[in-house]
Write a protein that holds these residues in place. Structure first.
Motif, PDB file in Angstrom:
ATOM      1  N   ARG A   1      37.198 -14.556  79.042  1.00  0.00           N
ATOM      2  CA  ARG A   1      37.607 -14.124  77.699  1.00  0.00           C
ATOM      3  C   ARG A   1      38.585 -15.162  77.150  1.00  0.00           C
ATOM      4  N   ILE A   2      38.253 -15.701  75.991  1.00  0.00           N
ATOM      5  CA  ILE A   2      39.081 -16.707  75.320  1.00  0.00           C
ATOM      6  C   ILE A   2      39.527 -16.141  73.982  1.00  0.00           C
ATOM      7  N   LYS A   3      40.826 -16.244  73.686  1.00  0.00           N
ATOM      8  CA  LYS A   3      41.326 -15.818  72.383  1.00  0.00           C
ATOM      9  C   LYS A   3      41.792 -17.051  71.613  1.00  0.00           C
ATOM     10  N   LEU A   4      41.239 -17.196  70.426  1.00  0.00           N
ATOM     11  CA  LEU A   4      41.593 -18.319  69.569  1.00  0.00           C
ATOM     12  C   LEU A   4      42.876 -17.969  68.817  1.00  0.00           C
ATOM     13  N   ASN A   5      43.897 -18.786  68.957  1.00  0.00           N
ATOM     14  CA  ASN A   5      45.132 -18.602  68.189  1.00  0.00           C
ATOM     15  C   ASN A   5      45.093 -19.425  66.907  1.00  0.00           C
ATOM     16  N   SER A   6      44.575 -20.629  67.038  1.00  0.00           N
ATOM     17  CA  SER A   6      44.458 -21.560  65.913  1.00  0.00           C
ATOM     18  C   SER A   6      43.482 -22.645  66.349  1.00  0.00           C
ATOM     19  N   ALA A   7      43.313 -23.651  65.524  1.00  0.00           N
ATOM     20  CA  ALA A   7      42.429 -24.762  65.889  1.00  0.00           C
ATOM     21  C   ALA A   7      43.077 -25.693  66.899  1.00  0.00           C
ATOM     22  N   SER A   8      44.300 -25.356  67.324  1.00  0.00           N
ATOM     23  CA  SER A   8      44.984 -26.213  68.290  1.00  0.00           C
ATOM     24  C   SER A   8      45.554 -25.438  69.475  1.00  0.00           C
ATOM     25  N   SER A   9      45.228 -24.147  69.579  1.00  0.00           N
ATOM     26  CA  SER A   9      45.784 -23.338  70.658  1.00  0.00           C
ATOM     27  C   SER A   9      44.869 -22.163  70.981  1.00  0.00           C
ATOM     28  N   ILE A  10      44.630 -21.944  72.281  1.00  0.00           N
ATOM     29  CA  ILE A  10      43.847 -20.798  72.718  1.00  0.00           C
ATOM     30  C   ILE A  10      44.553 -20.119  73.885  1.00  0.00           C
ATOM     31  N   ASP A  11      44.213 -18.867  74.113  1.00  0.00           N
ATOM     32  CA  ASP A  11      44.649 -18.145  75.297  1.00  0.00           C
ATOM     33  C   ASP A  11      43.438 -17.896  76.180  1.00  0.00           C
ATOM     34  N   ILE A  12      43.569 -18.129  77.472  1.00  0.00           N
ATOM     35  CA  ILE A  12      42.557 -17.685  78.420  1.00  0.00           C
ATOM     36  C   ILE A  12      42.998 -16.308  78.887  1.00  0.00           C
ATOM     37  N   VAL A  13      42.387 -15.291  78.335  1.00  0.00           N
ATOM     38  CA  VAL A  13      42.794 -13.907  78.601  1.00  0.00           C
ATOM     39  C   VAL A  13      42.311 -13.448  79.965  1.00  0.00           C
ATOM     40  N   LYS A  14      41.141 -13.913  80.360  1.00  0.00           N
ATOM     41  CA  LYS A  14      40.534 -13.509  81.629  1.00  0.00           C
ATOM     42  C   LYS A  14      39.634 -14.637  82.108  1.00  0.00           C
ATOM     43  N   ARG A  15      39.717 -14.943  83.393  1.00  0.00           N
ATOM     44  CA  ARG A  15      38.838 -15.955  83.984  1.00  0.00           C
ATOM     45  C   ARG A  15      38.651 -15.632  85.459  1.00  0.00           C
ATOM     46  N   ARG A  16      37.520 -16.008  85.981  1.00  0.00           N
ATOM     47  CA  ARG A  16      37.280 -15.834  87.400  1.00  0.00           C
ATOM     48  C   ARG A  16      38.131 -16.820  88.179  1.00  0.00           C
ATOM     49  N   ALA A  17      38.642 -16.359  89.308  1.00  0.00           N
ATOM     50  CA  ALA A  17      39.429 -17.215  90.203  1.00  0.00           C
ATOM     51  C   ALA A  17      40.636 -17.833  89.504  1.00  0.00           C
ATOM     52  N   GLY A  18      41.303 -17.056  88.680  1.00  0.00           N
ATOM     53  CA  GLY A  18      42.493 -17.577  88.022  1.00  0.00           C
ATOM     54  C   GLY A  18      43.213 -16.522  87.219  1.00  0.00           C
ATOM     55  N   TRP A  19      44.494 -16.750  86.995  1.00  0.00           N
ATOM     56  CA  TRP A  19      45.299 -15.851  86.178  1.00  0.00           C
ATOM     57  C   TRP A  19      45.101 -16.177  84.704  1.00  0.00           C
ATOM     58  N   PRO A  20      45.474 -15.254  83.815  1.00  0.00           N
ATOM     59  CA  PRO A  20      45.464 -15.564  82.375  1.00  0.00           C
ATOM     60  C   PRO A  20      46.386 -16.745  82.073  1.00  0.00           C
ATOM     61  N   LEU A  21      46.095 -17.422  80.974  1.00  0.00           N
ATOM     62  CA  LEU A  21      46.884 -18.580  80.571  1.00  0.00           C
ATOM     63  C   LEU A  21      47.086 -18.543  79.067  1.00  0.00           C
ATOM     64  N   ALA A  22      48.334 -18.600  78.626  1.00  0.00           N
ATOM     65  CA  ALA A  22      48.643 -18.514  77.196  1.00  0.00           C
ATOM     66  C   ALA A  22      48.903 -19.892  76.608  1.00  0.00           C
ATOM     67  N   ASN A  23      48.507 -20.034  75.340  1.00  0.00           N
ATOM     68  CA  ASN A  23      48.837 -21.209  74.527  1.00  0.00           C
ATOM     69  C   ASN A  23      48.400 -22.531  75.156  1.00  0.00           C
ATOM     70  N   LEU A  24      47.148 -22.575  75.553  1.00  0.00           N
ATOM     71  CA  LEU A  24      46.591 -23.845  76.018  1.00  0.00           C
ATOM     72  C   LEU A  24      46.324 -24.729  74.805  1.00  0.00           C
ATOM     73  N   ALA A  25      46.915 -25.903  74.792  1.00  0.00           N
ATOM     74  CA  ALA A  25      46.749 -26.825  73.667  1.00  0.00           C
ATOM     75  C   ALA A  25      45.341 -27.399  73.687  1.00  0.00           C
ATOM     76  N   ILE A  26      44.660 -27.333  72.550  1.00  0.00           N
ATOM     77  CA  ILE A  26      43.307 -27.843  72.420  1.00  0.00           C
ATOM     78  C   ILE A  26      43.084 -28.280  70.984  1.00  0.00           C
ATOM     79  N   ASN A  27      42.275 -29.289  70.797  1.00  0.00           N
ATOM     80  CA  ASN A  27      42.016 -29.784  69.455  1.00  0.00           C
ATOM     81  C   ASN A  27      40.563 -29.506  69.083  1.00  0.00           C
ATOM     82  N   LEU A  28      40.350 -28.622  68.096  1.00  0.00           N
ATOM     83  CA  LEU A  28      39.001 -28.309  67.640  1.00  0.00           C
ATOM     84  C   LEU A  28      38.769 -29.044  66.315  1.00  0.00           C
ATOM     85  N   PRO A  29      38.211 -30.241  66.383  1.00  0.00           N
ATOM     86  CA  PRO A  29      38.078 -31.067  65.173  1.00  0.00           C
ATOM     87  C   PRO A  29      37.059 -30.504  64.205  1.00  0.00           C
ATOM     88  N   LEU A  30      37.233 -30.830  62.926  1.00  0.00           N
ATOM     89  CA  LEU A  30      36.274 -30.420  61.910  1.00  0.00           C
ATOM     90  C   LEU A  30      35.019 -31.266  61.995  1.00  0.00           C
TER      91      LEU A  30
END
Length: 208
Positions: free
Chosen positions: A174-203
């Motif tokens: 489960r991935i939650k989009l915060n903005s075009a530069s930040s996402i949260d990994i709400v749920k993943r196999r073999a891992g804990w949730p992760l908040a505010n992962l920096a990512i660049n989603l270009p136009l």
């Protein structure tokens, strides 16, 4: 090997000590920073991924396009895009190098029909991925979609409003989009949730 050890090895449950041993087939997301945080170094292939967004058009499709474009040139199967809120723009998709000849657009107004459409598409053997825009989907229907994804080894992406985050989900990721530069990994196999992962989603493709 006992049942718990077997399930952990297959990636169905996990403990921290099993993380490095968990085997999950992944599809390159096209974003190195996201790959590094996902088991299998990419989108889970035989599973459901949920992408939740606060507002349509914030980058939810751009998050998926690198992987979908890669798949569209991998073989002659088609991609199911179900209940797209707007008619996709062919030239824009081609700019992202997606082979639009592999694209099948469909609509289903009822949740049961939507589930049936996804199941039959995956079971046909002719579908390489399914992208589904859906809001209301109960747990039983989602389980059916997850089972079809597992049995067909096909990635399924559910694009849903952020308010669906409070609903129970059997999705592997489960991935939650915060903005075009930040996402949260709400749920993943073999891992804990992760908040505010920096990512660049270009136009545009190739713009970072």
């Amino acid at each position: 090997m006992n049942l718990i050890s077997l399930l952990a090895e297959q990636g169905h449950i996990w403990t921290h000590r099993n993380r490095s041993k968990t085997v999950v087939q992944g599809l390159n997301t096209g974003y190195a920073e996201l790959n590094n945080e996902l088991p299998g170094q990419g989108w889970p292939v035989s599973a459901v991924t949920e992408v939740l967004y606060p507002k349509q058009g914030m980058g939810e499709l751009r998050l998926l396009l690198p992987a979908l474009a890669q798949l569209s040139h991998a073989d002659t199967r088609w991609q199911l895009w179900l209940n797209a809120p707007y008619l996709p723009c062919g030239p824009a998709l081609q700019h992202w190098q997606l082979n639009t000849q592999r694209l099948l657009l469909a609509n289903a107004s009822r949740a049961a029909d939507l589930c049936h459409c996804v199941e039959k598409s995956l079971q046909s053997g002719g579908c390489q991925a399914a992208v589904v825009w859906v809001e209301k989907l109960d747990k039983a229907l989602m389980r059916r979609i997850q089972l079809a994804a597992e049995q067909s080894a096909t990635p399924v992406f559910l694009l849903r409003p952020e308010k669906c985050l409070s609903q129970p989900s059997v999705a592997a990721l489960r991935i939650k989009l915060n903005s075009a530069s930040s996402i949260d990994i709400v749920k993943r196999r073999a891992g804990w949730p992760l908040a505010n992962l920096a990512i660049n989603l270009p136009l545009h493709l190739g713009v970072h």
